[in-house]
Design a protein around this motif. Sequence first.
Motif, PDB file in Angstrom:
ATOM      1  N   UNK A 621       5.934   0.187 107.297  1.00  0.00           N
ATOM      2  CA  UNK A 621       6.017   1.272 106.310  1.00  0.00           C
ATOM      3  C   UNK A 621       4.649   1.908 106.100  1.00  0.00           C
ATOM      4  N   UNK A 622       3.604   1.111 106.031  1.00  0.00           N
ATOM      5  CA  UNK A 622       2.254   1.639 105.821  1.00  0.00           C
ATOM      6  C   UNK A 622       1.853   2.599 106.931  1.00  0.00           C
ATOM      7  N   UNK A 623       2.275   2.307 108.174  1.00  0.00           N
ATOM      8  CA  UNK A 623       1.927   3.184 109.299  1.00  0.00           C
ATOM      9  C   UNK A 623       2.529   4.582 109.141  1.00  0.00           C
ATOM     10  N   UNK A 624       3.595   4.698 108.358  1.00  0.00           N
ATOM     11  CA  UNK A 624       4.216   6.011 108.148  1.00  0.00           C
ATOM     12  C   UNK A 624       3.481   6.830 107.088  1.00  0.00           C
ATOM     13  N   UNK A 646      -0.564  -4.892  99.039  1.00  0.00           N
ATOM     14  CA  UNK A 646      -1.402  -3.828  98.479  1.00  0.00           C
ATOM     15  C   UNK A 646      -2.648  -3.626  99.328  1.00  0.00           C
ATOM     16  N   UNK A 647      -3.201  -4.713  99.833  1.00  0.00           N
ATOM     17  CA  UNK A 647      -4.388  -4.620 100.690  1.00  0.00           C
ATOM     18  C   UNK A 647      -4.071  -3.893 101.997  1.00  0.00           C
ATOM     19  N   UNK A 648      -2.891  -4.146 102.550  1.00  0.00           N
ATOM     20  CA  UNK A 648      -2.485  -3.473 103.788  1.00  0.00           C
ATOM     21  C   UNK A 648      -2.456  -1.960 103.581  1.00  0.00           C
ATOM     22  N   UNK A 651      -5.853  -0.316 103.438  1.00  0.00           N
ATOM     23  CA  UNK A 651      -6.505  -0.182 104.744  1.00  0.00           C
ATOM     24  C   UNK A 651      -5.817   0.848 105.632  1.00  0.00           C
ATOM     25  N   UNK A 652      -4.488   0.828 105.684  1.00  0.00           N
ATOM     26  CA  UNK A 652      -3.738   1.667 106.626  1.00  0.00           C
ATOM     27  C   UNK A 652      -3.393   3.029 106.024  1.00  0.00           C
TER      28      UNK A 652
END
Length: 661
Positions: A621-624, A646-648, A651-652
């Motif tokens: 999901x973060x990559x989107x 939250x950390x991911x 960063x992403x």
Amino acid sequence: MTSPDLTEANIDRLAELFPNVITESFDVDGNVKMAVDFDMLRQELSGHVVEGEQERYRLDWPGKRAAAFAANAPIAKTLRPVREESIDFDLTKNLFIEGDNLDALKLLQESYLGKVKLIYIDPPYNTGNDFVYADSFATTKEEELQRSGQMSGEGIPLVSNPKANGRYHSNWLTLMYPRLKLARNLLSDDGVLVVSIDENEHANLVSLGTEVLGTDAYVGEIALKNSSRSDQRYVSMQHEYVVFFVKNKSVNTGDWTEKKAGLDRIYSAFDGFRKSFGDDWCGIHEAAKAWYKGFPPSDPVYGSKHYNRMDERGIYFADNISGPNDGQYVYDVLHPATGQPCKAPARGWVFPKNSMDHRIAENRIHFGPDHTTVPNLKTYLASTEYQSLTSVRYVDGRAASKRLQRLFGEKVFTNPKDELLLRDIYKAVGVRTGDVVLDMFAGSGSALQAVWELNLATESDAHFIGIQVAEDLNASLKTAKGAAKQITTNAIKMLTMNERPATVAEIGKERLRLAGKKTREIAPNSDVGFRSLKVDTTNMADVLRTPDDTDQVVLDHLEGSVKGGRSSEDLLFQVLLDWGLDLTMAVSVERIDGRQVFMVEDGALIACFDGEVTPELVHAIAKRQPLRVVFRDSGFVSDAARINAEQVFRQVSPATDVKAV
């Protein structure tokens, strides 16, 4: 997960303007909170020393303070989607909300703040025979949250308000005040409030509207002659009112125009006169006068009866040509037939001589048979087809009922509002593509269908929000009399056959289904769907204090903080409300790492309420890089897992706003 606390928002705004009036107080739990020093605020707003309460011009009634508090107090409720009752749920931009409109308006405060172009209200007229909402106002925000969390949107009782009641007018004002306050917040800067009312509460409505929207908000009204009754004592009332308010006159400057009715018949008649009389303009004039005499004052053609002349350019009337100031333009105008100076108007001509000569050369001046009559200016019908909204209108009070009866096949609703009249009002005040119309007393849905009628007439794409409480028709049947009893019986029978609950809200939804089918036959690509939503208690589970009354809480559901029986889509719509997002945003469903994920409006929001949130799901999901993301709090195996997620995102996708429910 509650509606916004408008009291705190108001205090914040006051703090920006007058920081010195902000003080501290304690709530019922002993917590410090901001408060307003009203004596200091009065001083800030006065040009002299304020020593105490002063008399002032204002509308007041018993229950006003409780009604004002009710408008600001938060509630623990939500809107739950009902797909099976909806039409084109995934595509439509229209909403139909079933439940108490006070609750619904509170829930819409964030998502539709300043976004509604027109709000139409057809409230109880307070005739003594109709019903008003039996609002039960709390006295503290905590009490209101607790009360609202225990009542669904279907639990609002309706009670009669007879004229013998000592608080007859006060009850109506208490009903309307908090709803108008909340409605004002939803209006855009150029927004318009339109209210249907009769003589019982007309004066109070105007006073209340100007108090809530501002002293210059009232801009006029239309008197609708829709009855010919003559059996009342004193004065037989044959009209109702449509009252107009604007939110901001500096933005909405009132350029409201409508096309004159009856023009097609006038043009057709003069085409016939021209064929019969050719260039015999006097013959056409006499024929036109005789033709106009056949129309009563209630017919719109009658209002254009002064357009009774014609020349090569078209239909015109002989308009006044005198000047605005005595003796400003004085000169001779020669009659084209006699060559003698024509009789001049007492104040002189409206044009200087060169302008007059130019108009005479173009045959734009009407001359009488000889010079003994004053000439006139030719004002052509084709140039004056549009006019400002006029304050008197004749409406056949039976027409809307007959159209609704044809739609359903029988009478199922008494005295529906005229959807074609409302269409014309929407058009006149400038409702157009992308605008939202809201009706908080939707009834049979006339104001909602009027939006579709507007879209058909103007090839626009406006949308609506309808709100209607689930008023029980079986309960209404017990007190219904005369024709209303049979009509209510018809409605109950129709809804029972359709396997629908016997409520007024269901009549409105069924009307939209039927009207939508007819509209789509004319305009196949038009948006004639609606998302059906219901006011209900919050999706969040109740929390119970432990016996020692510490701050520790015990959740009453093993699944976490979400009530049993609530779906992921229920949670999604509560999140939309909490984040202030449009409730008609496009929603699609995908599978990511084997979990159901909601994709809202191309990345405006991604939501996953699965019972297990994996690191792989979080990374995908973060990559989107969505603007917002929400997970189910109980889906994280530990606080550390939630912190890692939250950390991911930091960063992403650092711009993503992350929440857990």
